[in-house]
Scaffold this motif. Structure first.
Motif, short mmCIF file in Angstrom:
data_model
loop_
_atom_site.label_atom_id
_atom_site.label_comp_id
_atom_site.label_asym_id
_atom_site.label_seq_id
_atom_site.Cartn_x
_atom_site.Cartn_y
_atom_site.Cartn_z
N ILE A 158 -7.84 1.66 12.12
CA ILE A 158 -8.37 2.90 11.57
C ILE A 158 -9.05 3.74 12.65
O ILE A 158 -8.88 4.96 12.73
CB ILE A 158 -9.36 2.61 10.42
CG1 ILE A 158 -8.64 1.94 9.24
CG2 ILE A 158 -10.08 3.87 9.97
CD1 ILE A 158 -7.64 2.80 8.50
N HIS A 160 -12.79 7.80 5.05
CA HIS A 160 -12.17 6.49 4.77
C HIS A 160 -13.25 5.42 4.75
O HIS A 160 -14.17 5.43 5.57
CB HIS A 160 -11.13 6.15 5.83
CG HIS A 160 -10.45 4.83 5.61
ND1 HIS A 160 -9.42 4.67 4.72
CD2 HIS A 160 -10.68 3.60 6.14
CE1 HIS A 160 -9.03 3.40 4.72
NE2 HIS A 160 -9.79 2.74 5.57
N ILE A 180 -15.68 7.66 8.89
CA ILE A 180 -15.27 6.29 8.58
C ILE A 180 -16.52 5.47 8.25
O ILE A 180 -17.48 5.47 9.01
CB ILE A 180 -14.54 5.62 9.78
CG1 ILE A 180 -13.51 6.55 10.41
CG2 ILE A 180 -13.93 4.29 9.35
CD1 ILE A 180 -12.32 6.85 9.56
N LEU A 214 -4.43 1.70 6.19
CA LEU A 214 -4.09 2.67 7.23
C LEU A 214 -3.10 3.70 6.72
O LEU A 214 -3.28 4.91 6.90
CB LEU A 214 -3.51 1.94 8.45
CG LEU A 214 -2.95 2.85 9.55
CD1 LEU A 214 -4.06 3.62 10.25
CD2 LEU A 214 -2.12 2.06 10.57
#
Length: 440
Positions: free
Chosen positions: A28, A233, A41, A201
């Motif tokens: 990621i 994410h 993230i 992903l």
């Protein structure tokens, strides 16, 4: 050198939250290079391998803002391509196996990349062929300099094509997917890995504007797009940590609750530990493990000895075989552990045998464990951790053993397990960090 000193033989109790998934993080975080827009993230594990990759991204020119302990904002707007040729890059990239994951995104967006031969665990030969064969199929050309251990890759125009991967490599699949999302045309990727981390992903890339179908299967269809945008994410919890804590509870006779495990993403892992006789309950999305005085290994239906082996997802992950092996030491019954993927990952069993475990190392890939059924406790010894997973297996053994153990080379453990000393102490473990010189 840092070491852990452990006074074992004490049952633990309490709740523990698994960290974000290390193996997902390496994919990621590399994907932030695919866009010049901001990426947020969260649930990023605070461990050495991940922090090294974040440092590498910074050195490449990525703007990195840490919003809190596990959440970062990345923006790869001004990437310094010339940095590839620097001595600093050779050192940073060579010290981290996960650095191979930046190659696909850089090829996709800038048409070129370079990478030193990556580092990582000493657990046998770990091929990079799958990555480079995939890049070649997409139109990339690479040159390996054996004297400098350095790969240079050129891909001025990547074109979609049919690719049959030579093995269902998770990192290889992820790297080729990241290269293909910005290639011209359609890429058909067969024998693709389909681990939850790879699915994560692909779903994130689709939120960024990619067109990937077949997610969760071994056949991915990727329609190249012009550019990708930013997104947010959140990482899955680390399934290897979850499995490690299940084994820890069984070996130490502890009552533990593993919080927020994303149970539906664990695949066959809970089933394998259940075959070792470990009882657990699913409470919401938490795994509750009661204290067990004993646990008995299943046999196959015909009565033959149970075999636990690794296989591509949805088979059993090789990263947990070391944990299954150590957990079986105090079970009632016998089990054959068959580690197919790495030829040196079972070589830590000599230390377990020194502690009193009944293990026969059949060959580099297979070991038979004869369970002690908690009739005899392991004894504490001094030992050195050879790799991340073996290190945690030795730590579990030490926590269950009678007396004092010292584990050297704990930097290997800390590459993959966040704040492990503090989290174990919170459960009642007698563990402390010391400065020590290895006994040998």
């Amino acid at each position: 050198m840092n070491a852990f000193e452990i006074q074992g033989g004490k049952p633990l109790k309490g709740e523990i939250i698994p960290q974000g998934a290390k193996n997902e993080a390496l994919q990621i975080l590399s994907a932030v290079l695919l866009t010049e827009e901001k990426m947020t993230i969260s649930n990023i594990p605070d461990i050495k391998d991940v922090n090294k990759l974040i440092d590498l991204l910074k050195a490449l020119g990525v703007t990195v803002n840490r919003l809190n302990k596990d959440t970062y904002e990345f923006q790869a707007k001004d990437i310094n391509i010339a940095y590839f040729q620097s001595e600093e890059f050779k050192q940073k990239g060579g010290g981290l196996r996960g650095s191979i994951m930046i190659v696909g995104p850089l090829l996709a967006r800038f048409g070129k990349a370079a990478i030193p031969k990556p580092g990582g665990d000493k657990i046998g030969r770990r091929r990079l062929d799958t990555h480079f064969l995939g890049f070649e199929k997409l139109g990339a050309k690479f040159v390996y300099d054996p004297d400098k251990h350095f790969f240079n890759v050129d891909a001025t125009e990547l074109k979609g094509t049919y690719i049959l991967l030579d093995e269902a490599s998770v990192t290889g699949t992820a790297n080729v997917v990241m290269a293909a999302v910005l290639a011209k045309g359609i890429t058909t990727l067969y024998n693709a890995a389909c681990e939850p981390y790879l699915q994560q992903l692909c779903k994130m890339l689709n939120r960024m504007g990619a067109k990937i179908s077949g997610i969760g299967s071994n056949l991915l269809i990727i329609e190249g797009v012009e550019k990708l945008g930013g997104t947010e994410h959140r990482m899955l919890p680390d399934m290897i940590e979850i499995g490690s804590f299940i084994g820890l509870a069984a070996m130490t006779g502890s009552e533990l609750t593993i919080k927020n495990v994303c149970f539906n993403e664990l695949g066959i892992i809970p089933t394998v530990f259940a075959k070792l006789g470990i009882k657990f309950e699913l409470r919401g999305d938490d795994i509750f493990i009661p204290a067990q005085e004993s646990y008995e290994i299943d046999t196959f239906i015909d009565g033959s000895i149970l075999t636990v082996s690794d296989a591509p997802w949805p088979g059993f992950t090789p990263d947990l075989l070391s944990i299954v092996l150590v957990t079986a030491i105090q079970a009632k019954g016998n089990v054959l552990i068959h580690q197919k993927m790495f030829e040196s990952r079972l070589f830590f069993v000599d230390k377990l045998i020194d502690m009193g475990a009944q293990i026969i190392l059949c060959d580099p890939h297979r070991a038979t464990v004869i369970g002690l059924n908690k009739q005899t406790k392991l004894r504490g010894i001094e030992m050195t951790s050879p790799d991340i997973r073996a290190g945690v297996s030795l730590l579990i053994a030490a926590l269950s053993a009678q007396g004092k153990s010292v584990i050297y080379n704990i930097e290997q453990i800390e590459r993959g397990y966040q704040d492990i000393e503090e989290r174990l102490k919170a459960l009642g473990a007698d563990i402390r960090r010391i400065e020590a010189i290895p006994y040998h």
